[in-house]
Scaffold this motif. Structure first.
Motif, mmCIF file in Angstrom:
data_model
loop_
_atom_site.group_PDB
_atom_site.id
_atom_site.type_symbol
_atom_site.label_atom_id
_atom_site.label_comp_id
_atom_site.label_asym_id
_atom_site.label_seq_id
_atom_site.Cartn_x
_atom_site.Cartn_y
_atom_site.Cartn_z
ATOM 1 N N MET A 80 0.828 -1.209 0.000
ATOM 2 C CA MET A 80 0.000 0.000 0.000
ATOM 3 C C MET A 80 0.860 1.257 0.000
ATOM 4 S SD MET A 80 -1.695 0.360 3.800
ATOM 5 C CE MET A 80 -2.402 -1.235 3.891
ATOM 6 N N LEU A 81 2.027 1.203 0.645
ATOM 7 C CA LEU A 81 2.892 2.383 0.673
ATOM 8 C C LEU A 81 3.510 2.664 -0.693
ATOM 9 C CD1 LEU A 81 4.580 2.010 4.173
ATOM 10 C CD2 LEU A 81 2.866 3.692 3.473
ATOM 11 N N LYS A 82 3.558 1.662 -1.565
ATOM 12 C CA LYS A 82 4.062 1.864 -2.931
ATOM 13 C C LYS A 82 3.155 2.806 -3.727
ATOM 14 C CE LYS A 82 6.400 -2.573 -3.315
ATOM 15 N NZ LYS A 82 6.366 -3.901 -3.955
ATOM 16 N N GLN A 83 1.889 2.926 -3.310
ATOM 17 C CA GLN A 83 0.942 3.796 -4.013
ATOM 18 C C GLN A 83 1.107 5.270 -3.655
ATOM 19 O OE1 GLN A 83 -3.222 2.672 -4.014
ATOM 20 N NE2 GLN A 83 -2.641 0.716 -3.114
ATOM 21 N N VAL A 84 1.775 5.556 -2.559
ATOM 22 C CA VAL A 84 1.919 6.935 -2.099
ATOM 23 C C VAL A 84 2.890 7.673 -3.020
ATOM 24 C CG1 VAL A 84 2.623 8.398 -0.160
ATOM 25 C CG2 VAL A 84 1.464 6.225 0.278
ATOM 26 N N GLU A 85 2.516 8.906 -3.360
ATOM 27 C CA GLU A 85 3.393 9.741 -4.196
ATOM 28 C C GLU A 85 4.771 9.837 -3.566
ATOM 29 O OE1 GLU A 85 2.122 13.723 -5.210
ATOM 30 O OE2 GLU A 85 0.039 13.022 -5.266
ATOM 31 N N TYR A 86 5.789 9.848 -4.415
ATOM 32 C CA TYR A 86 7.170 9.879 -3.937
ATOM 33 C C TYR A 86 7.404 11.037 -2.964
ATOM 34 C CZ TYR A 86 12.225 10.116 -3.841
ATOM 35 O OH TYR A 86 13.529 10.157 -3.416
ATOM 36 N N GLY A 87 6.901 12.190 -3.249
ATOM 37 C CA GLY A 87 7.114 13.364 -2.400
ATOM 38 C C GLY A 87 6.371 13.318 -1.068
ATOM 39 N N GLN A 122 -8.916 0.374 9.877
ATOM 40 C CA GLN A 122 -9.763 1.448 9.357
ATOM 41 C C GLN A 122 -9.057 2.795 9.426
ATOM 42 O OE1 GLN A 122 -13.352 1.106 11.663
ATOM 43 N NE2 GLN A 122 -14.153 -0.570 10.437
ATOM 44 N N ALA A 123 -8.377 3.058 10.545
ATOM 45 C CA ALA A 123 -7.669 4.329 10.701
ATOM 46 C C ALA A 123 -6.556 4.462 9.665
ATOM 47 C CB ALA A 123 -7.108 4.449 12.116
ATOM 48 N N ILE A 124 -5.798 3.397 9.443
ATOM 49 C CA ILE A 124 -4.687 3.435 8.487
ATOM 50 C C ILE A 124 -5.197 3.571 7.063
ATOM 51 C CG2 ILE A 124 -2.822 2.032 7.499
ATOM 52 C CD1 ILE A 124 -2.302 1.063 10.434
ATOM 53 N N VAL A 125 -6.255 2.851 6.723
ATOM 54 C CA VAL A 125 -6.862 2.981 5.398
ATOM 55 C C VAL A 125 -7.309 4.426 5.177
ATOM 56 C CG1 VAL A 125 -8.890 2.339 4.015
ATOM 57 C CG2 VAL A 125 -7.516 0.564 5.124
ATOM 58 N N GLY A 126 -7.938 5.029 6.194
ATOM 59 C CA GLY A 126 -8.364 6.424 6.095
ATOM 60 C C GLY A 126 -7.199 7.371 5.846
ATOM 61 N N MET A 127 -6.088 7.162 6.571
ATOM 62 C CA MET A 127 -4.896 8.003 6.380
ATOM 63 C C MET A 127 -4.369 7.906 4.956
ATOM 64 S SD MET A 127 -2.445 7.489 9.672
ATOM 65 C CE MET A 127 -3.274 6.816 11.096
ATOM 66 N N LEU A 128 -4.308 6.681 4.451
ATOM 67 C CA LEU A 128 -3.765 6.489 3.111
ATOM 68 C C LEU A 128 -4.703 7.040 2.033
ATOM 69 C CD1 LEU A 128 -2.127 3.075 3.776
ATOM 70 C CD2 LEU A 128 -0.947 5.136 3.068
ATOM 71 N N LYS A 129 -5.992 6.872 2.231
ATOM 72 C CA LYS A 129 -6.942 7.431 1.261
ATOM 73 C C LYS A 129 -6.887 8.957 1.271
ATOM 74 C CE LYS A 129 -10.034 3.627 0.542
ATOM 75 N NZ LYS A 129 -11.377 3.095 0.507
ATOM 76 N N ASN A 131 -4.364 10.594 1.635
ATOM 77 C CA ASN A 131 -3.118 10.946 0.959
ATOM 78 C C ASN A 131 -3.060 10.421 -0.470
ATOM 79 O OD1 ASN A 131 -1.110 12.390 2.843
ATOM 80 N ND2 ASN A 131 -2.045 10.836 4.149
ATOM 81 N N GLY A 132 -4.242 10.169 -1.052
ATOM 82 C CA GLY A 132 -4.325 9.873 -2.473
ATOM 83 C C GLY A 132 -4.284 8.420 -2.893
ATOM 84 N N CYS A 133 -4.238 7.481 -1.966
ATOM 85 C CA CYS A 133 -4.234 6.061 -2.343
ATOM 86 C C CYS A 133 -5.670 5.625 -2.610
ATOM 87 C CB CYS A 133 -3.641 5.210 -1.231
ATOM 88 S SG CYS A 133 -1.916 5.554 -0.912
ATOM 89 N N SER A 134 -5.880 4.990 -3.750
ATOM 90 C CA SER A 134 -7.250 4.599 -4.089
ATOM 91 C C SER A 134 -7.559 3.164 -3.673
ATOM 92 C CB SER A 134 -7.473 4.765 -5.592
ATOM 93 O OG SER A 134 -6.495 4.029 -6.304
#
Length: 153
Positions: A80-87, A122-129, A131-134
């Motif tokens: 899942m962290l691979k989906q996060v923008e590099y910056g 749920q909290a972690i999924v919310g954080m990643l969403k 930050n742009g992770c679909s």
């Protein structure tokens, strides 16, 4: 509601040195309470320890009541962290570390030494969403028993 037999190994894993057994077979919650069920798995050479007294039950309620609940735990966040923008990766990792309490705890969840509860997931999924992770999914999932103070519905 029919309960399935619990593996001895599962019960023993949940009984710690500081575990308080309950020997009150007259308690109205006895059939659901893991403290009562665990009594049957007590080591034969254990002759003293912590116990819940019979007067702990008040109007059919017990402050020390716990039951087993099967939950879907998760661990591993590499994919899942691979989906996060590099910056943004540094910022997102820091949010996760702050949420989980420390960098060592973050790595324990990431390696599978600790498993995330459904609330943590749920909290972690919310954080990643946020930050742009679909598509957010953990690397591994496993059904396991956890203790809860909620009675069976």
């Amino acid at each position: 509601m029919k309960t399935q037999p619990i593996e001895t190994q599962t019960v023993k894993r949940l009984i710690t040195d500081q575990w308080a057994f309950c020997f009150n077979t007259q308690c109205p919650l006895a059939s659901q309470c893991f403290r009562q069920i665990s009594m049957h798995y007590k080591d034969a050479d254990l002759h003293q320890g912590l116990a819940i007294y019979p007067d702990a039950v008040n109007n059919g309620d017990c402050h020390y009541f716990v039951r087993l609940k099967m939950v879907k735990t998760a661990w591993g966040m590499k994919n899942m962290l691979k989906q996060v923008e590099y910056g943004k990766i540094g910022e997102v990792r820091q949010q996760l570390i702050n949420y989980l309490g420390s960098i060592s705890t973050f790595y324990r969840y990431n390696r599978g030494e600790k498993h995330l509860s459904s609330e943590q997931q749920q909290a972690i999924v919310g954080m990643l969403k946020d930050n742009g992770c679909s598509y957010v999914t953990f690397d591994h999932y496993e059904d396991e028993y956890m203790l809860t103070d909620q009675p069976i519905e």
